[in-house]
Each structure stands twice: as structure tokens, then as C-alpha cells.
Design a protein around this motif. Structure first.
Motif, PDB file in Angstrom:
ATOM      1  N   VAL A  61      23.878  15.687  -2.275  1.00 25.37           N
ATOM      2  CA  VAL A  61      23.739  16.822  -1.363  1.00 25.37           C
ATOM      3  C   VAL A  61      22.860  16.423  -0.182  1.00 25.37           C
ATOM      4  O   VAL A  61      21.745  15.923  -0.377  1.00 25.37           O
ATOM      5  CB  VAL A  61      23.113  18.043  -2.075  1.00 25.37           C
ATOM      6  N   SER A  62      23.354  16.620   1.027  1.00 27.61           N
ATOM      7  CA  SER A  62      22.531  16.513   2.231  1.00 27.61           C
ATOM      8  C   SER A  62      21.978  17.903   2.525  1.00 27.61           C
ATOM      9  O   SER A  62      22.708  18.902   2.456  1.00 27.61           O
ATOM     10  CB  SER A  62      23.366  16.019   3.415  1.00 27.61           C
ATOM     11  N   TYR A  63      20.690  17.976   2.843  1.00 27.65           N
ATOM     12  CA  TYR A  63      20.094  19.294   3.028  1.00 27.65           C
ATOM     13  C   TYR A  63      18.977  19.250   4.065  1.00 27.65           C
ATOM     14  O   TYR A  63      18.387  18.196   4.339  1.00 27.65           O
ATOM     15  CB  TYR A  63      19.555  19.841   1.706  1.00 27.65           C
ATOM     16  N   THR A  64      18.704  20.401   4.639  1.00 24.36           N
ATOM     17  CA  THR A  64      17.592  20.580   5.563  1.00 24.36           C
ATOM     18  C   THR A  64      16.476  21.331   4.863  1.00 24.36           C
ATOM     19  O   THR A  64      16.722  22.365   4.227  1.00 24.36           O
ATOM     20  CB  THR A  64      18.033  21.366   6.810  1.00 24.36           C
ATOM     21  N   ALA A  65      15.263  20.801   4.969  1.00 26.75           N
ATOM     22  CA  ALA A  65      14.085  21.472   4.412  1.00 26.75           C
ATOM     23  C   ALA A  65      13.294  22.088   5.560  1.00 26.75           C
ATOM     24  O   ALA A  65      12.971  21.406   6.538  1.00 26.75           O
ATOM     25  CB  ALA A  65      13.212  20.485   3.651  1.00 26.75           C
ATOM     26  N   THR A  66      12.995  23.374   5.439  1.00 22.36           N
ATOM     27  CA  THR A  66      12.206  24.071   6.449  1.00 22.36           C
ATOM     28  C   THR A  66      10.954  24.620   5.785  1.00 22.36           C
ATOM     29  O   THR A  66      11.030  25.512   4.933  1.00 22.36           O
ATOM     30  CB  THR A  66      13.003  25.227   7.080  1.00 22.36           C
ATOM     31  N   ALA A  67       9.819  24.050   6.141  1.00 25.67           N
ATOM     32  CA  ALA A  67       8.543  24.482   5.586  1.00 25.67           C
ATOM     33  C   ALA A  67       7.740  25.133   6.705  1.00 25.67           C
ATOM     34  O   ALA A  67       7.498  24.513   7.743  1.00 25.67           O
ATOM     35  CB  ALA A  67       7.772  23.292   5.019  1.00 25.67           C
ATOM     36  N   GLY A  68       7.345  26.395   6.511  1.00 26.30           N
ATOM     37  CA  GLY A  68       6.607  27.015   7.597  1.00 26.30           C
ATOM     38  C   GLY A  68       6.304  28.470   7.410  1.00 26.30           C
ATOM     39  O   GLY A  68       6.562  29.066   6.356  1.00 26.30           O
ATOM     40  N   GLU A  69       5.758  29.039   8.482  1.00 28.32           N
ATOM     41  CA  GLU A  69       5.270  30.398   8.472  1.00 28.32           C
ATOM     42  C   GLU A  69       6.303  31.379   9.028  1.00 28.32           C
ATOM     43  O   GLU A  69       7.029  31.057   9.970  1.00 28.32           O
ATOM     44  CB  GLU A  69       4.009  30.510   9.333  1.00 28.32           C
ATOM     45  N   THR A  70       6.322  32.560   8.455  1.00 24.98           N
ATOM     46  CA  THR A  70       7.030  33.706   9.010  1.00 24.98           C
ATOM     47  C   THR A  70       5.998  34.808   9.193  1.00 24.98           C
ATOM     48  O   THR A  70       5.254  35.116   8.251  1.00 24.98           O
ATOM     49  CB  THR A  70       8.145  34.181   8.065  1.00 24.98           C
ATOM     50  N   TYR A  71       5.922  35.389  10.377  1.00 27.54           N
ATOM     51  CA  TYR A  71       4.946  36.447  10.622  1.00 27.54           C
ATOM     52  C   TYR A  71       5.543  37.817  10.324  1.00 27.54           C
ATOM     53  O   TYR A  71       6.622  38.164  10.809  1.00 27.54           O
ATOM     54  CB  TYR A  71       4.469  36.417  12.073  1.00 27.54           C
ATOM     55  N   LEU A  72       4.838  38.576   9.506  1.00 23.62           N
ATOM     56  CA  LEU A  72       5.158  39.977   9.294  1.00 23.62           C
ATOM     57  C   LEU A  72       4.408  40.773  10.354  1.00 23.62           C
ATOM     58  O   LEU A  72       3.203  40.592  10.509  1.00 23.62           O
ATOM     59  CB  LEU A  72       4.741  40.434   7.901  1.00 23.62           C
TER      60      LEU A  72
END
Length: 505
Positions: A61-72
Motif C-alpha cells: 500500500v502506498s499512503y500519505t501520512a498527515t500529522a498535524g493540528e486542526t483548530y476548533l
């Protein structure tokens, strides 16, 4: 294999409307941090995107990892909280592919345990046999048991856990409660679906320990109103839904009934009981617990001497404890006493999260253990692994400490849903309602035999009550404890069981 990476900053908007056992009551480390940041400008959310390839479930599987913040954000657009998450999405992207949202429990626990122990593309390799994890370095290895071959995965850290925290002048207590926490997680999920174009994807929601409580509460937030986020499945790992039935409180007889099968499994594991198999012994314990044992407990002081003697003999056979001790305990053994008493003759205690683990106390005279050997046996490895992996492979950099187990108190245990439920916390009815109102919703329940934090019989009891369509609730059992995935054989079984659950839609 990492192919490339880039770090991006994005501004995300959210209109904010309106985890075994009750959490730690210590003062939060998050509030002083929020106070220090109150007078500073709030920077944009930090997000790191990296690209990878791995083999999961036998498929590349090729995949993109997104690590980060989401602001509420508040209704006026003011950022109120930063939610840290790690998303793994298969490439090329497919809007009809399932997506699974996962978190851990506590309350106050980051998603590190499911992330680095069970379902992430990498895992920390700590001992599988119930011995402690020792000292670093801890191997961080490829995880072929990740579910990325059948679903995209989003690991969520609620406010006060992981890198997630309140922003500006917002009090983190605004997010600390059964309903408050569920509202924020549900809003994060809606925003993720917006930003990733996944509203019509099959959706799964899952948690471990208090994360199962959170799952039920989030289900209520997602499906309990007209603008539903319909779910295909709910994954409950080490389940706690009915806190009243399982409360270690004087006068609550149900807790003794629900713990008895776990005591039987533990006594058998440590050679204090005799049976041909764990499955047969715990089934015998189940039937005896809801029959003669429950009857005896409910009779209270009216229990006849002859019946009391017969119950005491059987209770000794199931628990491995002496009849003399059981008589002194009035046939009611608190789990914390059981951890200390079962192997007292060997100078050992057994674990709460996983009773396969044993430890040694300062001395052997006390009635309760000094600590839980099944927690201090794994915590260092997971803490090191999540920090090394996120700051390394995922290229996410922050000066914040990753909170594996946070201090998110006081926690608001009130449901505030109009039911008389604040004194008897039970979120199982949320799942029952969701099952009744969505005829394609299914529930997976995974339980370890040696788990006293969330005993398997208590999970069965909570999901076997009136209003619960149990034909779409599936149970699986594991020869380990609360975090069954620390045992190699059970991690593979758990992965295969959930993979089948998702694919059978």
C-alpha cells in the motif's frame, strides 16, 4: 519506505456547537500552558505531510501520512483548541474507501497505544510474554497487522492528550467531560470529512477502554440529530459502558458477579485453578456467577449457613483463594485485594490491566499492590516510540511534550441528556439507539480474558440489555488483557478479526 516529505501550514475552520474508570483528579498541565499563551498571537495550525509505502494484510500500500493540528473555533472564528491527529490515506485516493477514526481512553490518554501498538503502519516491539519493556532503545518496526489494506485510518488525540491543547484564553475544562469531549471529537470528524471529501465514504469509529465510552458518546453526537454522520461500524476494544454496574462501591453486588469470570481466568492462568481450557472455565464461571453466586449475594444477611458454605467452596475453586480468606471477605473480593492475595504465597502481585503480568511489592504484608505491573511493564516503550516516530518518520516538530496519559481533571461525568443518568453513568443506550435507527450499523467488541480494568463479562452484560439489537453485535476474545495487542498472537488475531468485520459490510 518514505518517498518524500513537505511541511505545510493550513488554517482550518470549525463552528463548535453547543476515557477503566473515572479519570485522574490532578490539576492539568494544559491549563498553565494555555494561560502562558493567552496573550500571544495564535499561529496557524502546523501540519506535516509525508509519503510512504508498506505491506499490510499481505498487500503493498502506498499512503500519505498527515500529522498535524486542526483548530476548533468558536462561532466568531476564535480558535479555542488544537486537536492533533495522524491520518493515513491510501494513494491514489478513493472517496468510496472506508475510513476509520480511532482514539484511546483514560480519559486523558493519547492515541499512542492503538497507534504504535495495534493499527499504525509502525509499532513498538516490546516483549509479548508479560515481562516488562526494560530500557531503550525500543525497536520500532514495520507493522503488517495495520489495517491500511482495508481502510484509511485517522488517530485522534482529544484535548489534553497527545499534542492537543486549549488555545488562547480557553479553559481546557471546556472540553473535559463525557459530553463536552464527545462534542469536540464529533466536530473534528465532521471537519476531517469536509476537508478530505469523504462524506460518502463508509465510516467506522473505534476506541479502547474509556475510548469505548467516548465511542458511544460520539455516536450519539454524530447520529443523534438530523444532520447525521451515519456510521457503518463501531469498534469497541476493552469495553466500559455501564459504570454503575462495575463500580467497586460497598453495597454494589453486581460488580462481584461481573468480575468473577476474570478472576477464574486469572486463577487458571497462574495455576491456582484447574480446568481443561480457559474458554470452558470462564463459561462455567459465567453461569455460576449469574446463578448461585448472584442469588447468594442478593440474599445478603439472610443467606443460610449451608448455602453459604456451598457458595464459599465454589468461589474458592473459581478464584484460587482460600475459603478462610473468602469468609473473612464475606464472599465479596474486591479486584485490588485479588491482585495481592492470589499469588501472595509466591511473593507476587498480578496486574490490573493484564493479570498475566506479575510484580513484586516493597513487602508482602499489604492488602493491595504498590503499583500495576502490567502498566509500568509497557509505558516507557510506547512513550519513546511515539515521540521518535512522529518527530522522525512523520517529520512533525513541536516543543510540546506528547502526553501519553494526561491529567484532565476534574472530568464532568454528567451526560446532560435529560435522562436521570448522572448518578448512574451508562452510555450503552446510545449504542442501542444507533443500532435501532441504522439497520446497517454493526458493532465489534474485542475483550481480553485477563483484563480487570474493563472485564469481559461486564462488557457482555452492558450490551445484552433491553433495547439492544444484539444480532449485529459481534464479540471476540483474546488470551491477554486490556491491551491484547501487546501479545503478538493476539495482535494478529485482533487485526484479522477487525479486517473481517470491515470487509463483511
Amino acid at each position: 519506505m518514505r518517498l518524500s516529505h513537505r511541511t505545510v501550514s493550513i488554517a482550518l475552520a470549525l463552528a463548535l456547537s453547543a476515557f477503566a474508570a473515572p479519570g485522574a483528579a490532578q490539576e492539568s498541565e494544559d491549563k498553565p500552558a494555555a494561560e502562558k499563551e493567552a496573550g500571544k498571537p495564535i499561529p496557524p495550525p502546523q501540519v506535516s505531510v509525508t509519503r510512504h509505502k508498506g505491506v499490510f494484510g499481505g498487500k503493498t500500500v502506498s499512503y500519505t501520512a498527515t500529522a498535524g493540528e486542526t483548530y476548533l473555533k468558536a462561532e466568531d472564528g476564535t480558535p479555542r483548541a488544537s486537536i492533533f491527529s495522524t491520518s493515513y490515506v491510501k494513494e491514489p485516493r478513493d472517496p468510496s474507501r472506508p475510513v476509520t477514526f480511532l482514539f484511546n481512553g483514560g480519559p486523558g490518554s493519547g492515541s499512542v497505544w492503538l497507534h504504535m501498538g495495534a493499527f499504525g503502519p509502525k509499532r513498538v516491539a516490546i516483549p509479548s510474554d508479560g515481562t516488562d519493556d526494560g530500557a531503550p532503545p525500543y525497536p520500532i518496526v514495520d507493522n503488517p497487522d495495520s489495517l491500511l489494506d482495508v481502510t484509511d485510518i485517522v488517530f485522534i488525540d482529544p484535548v489534553g492528550t497527545g499534542f492537543s491543547h486549549a488555545l488562547g484564553k480557553t479553559d481546557p475544562k471546556d472540553f473535559w467531560g463525557v459530553t463536552k469531549d464527545a462534542e469536540s471529537v464529533a466536530q473534528f470528524i465532521r471537519l476531517w470529512l469536509n476537508d478530505n471529501g469523504r462524506w460518502n465514504s463508509p465510516k467506522y469509529l473505534g476506541g479502547e477502554s474509556y475510548g469505548t465510552t467516548r465511542s458511544a458518546a460520539v455516536v450519539n453526537q454524530l447520529t443523534g440529530a438530523y444532520n447525521d454522520v451515519a456510521l457503518n461500524g463501531v469498534i469497541l476494544i476493552s469495553t466500559v459502558l455501564d459504570f454503575g454496574a462495575g463500580a467497586d462501591t460497598p453495597g454494589n453486588e453486581m460488580v462481584h458477579v461481573l468480575n468473577l469470570p476474570s478472576m477464574a481466568a486469572t486463577a487458571l492462568y497462574h495455576g491456582k485453578a484447574q480446568a481443561s481450557s480457559t474458554e470452558e472455565f470462564v463459561e462455567e464461571a459465567r453461569q455460576w456467577a449469574i446463578g448461585p453466586y448472584a442469588t447468594a449475594l442478593l440474599k445478603g444477611n439472610d443467606l443460610p449457613a449451608e448455602e453459604r458454605a456451598a457458595v464459599r467452596r465454589e468461589l474458592s475453586r473459581f478464584t484460587g483463594l482460600s475459603e478462610q480468606y473468602l469468609e473473612l471477605a464475606d464472599l465479596r473480593v474486591e479486584p485490588s485485594r485479588f491482585y495481592k492475595e492470589l499469588l501472595r504465597d509466591r511473593g507476587l502481585t498480578v496486574g490490573r490491566l493484564d493479570a498475566r503480568y506479575t510484580g513484586r511489592d516493597y513487602d508482602n504484608a499489604g492488602e493491595r499492590p504498590d503499583n500495576d505491573p502490567s502498566f509500568y511493564g509497557i509505558d516507557a516503550g510506547y512513550t519513546a516510540a511515539i515521540n521518535a516516530y512522529v518527530r522522525g518518520d512523520l517529520d512533525y516538530h513541536t516543543d510540546r511534550s506528547y502526553v501519553t496519559i494526561g491529567r484532565v481533571g476534574p472530568w464532568d461525568w454528567r451526560l446532560g441528556d435529560g435522562r436521570d443518568s448522572d448518578a448512574y453513568l451508562n452510555v450503552a443506550p446510545y449504542i442501542g439507539r444507533a443500532l435501532r435507527e441504522n439497520n446497517q450499523l454493526r458493532v465489534f467488541v474485542g475483550q481480553g480474558y485477563y483484563d480487570f480494568a474493563t472485564p469481559f463479562f461486564a462488557a457482555e452484560y452492558s450490551l445484552n440489555r433491553t433495547g439492544m439489537p444484539d444480532d449485529r453485535i459481534h464479540f471476540e476474545y483474546y488470551d491477554s488483557g486490556h491491551m491484547m495487542y501487546v501479545r503478538d498472537e493476539d495482535r494478529a488475531k485482533l487485526s484479522a478479526d477487525i479486517r473481517e468485520f470491515i470487509q463483511s459490510r
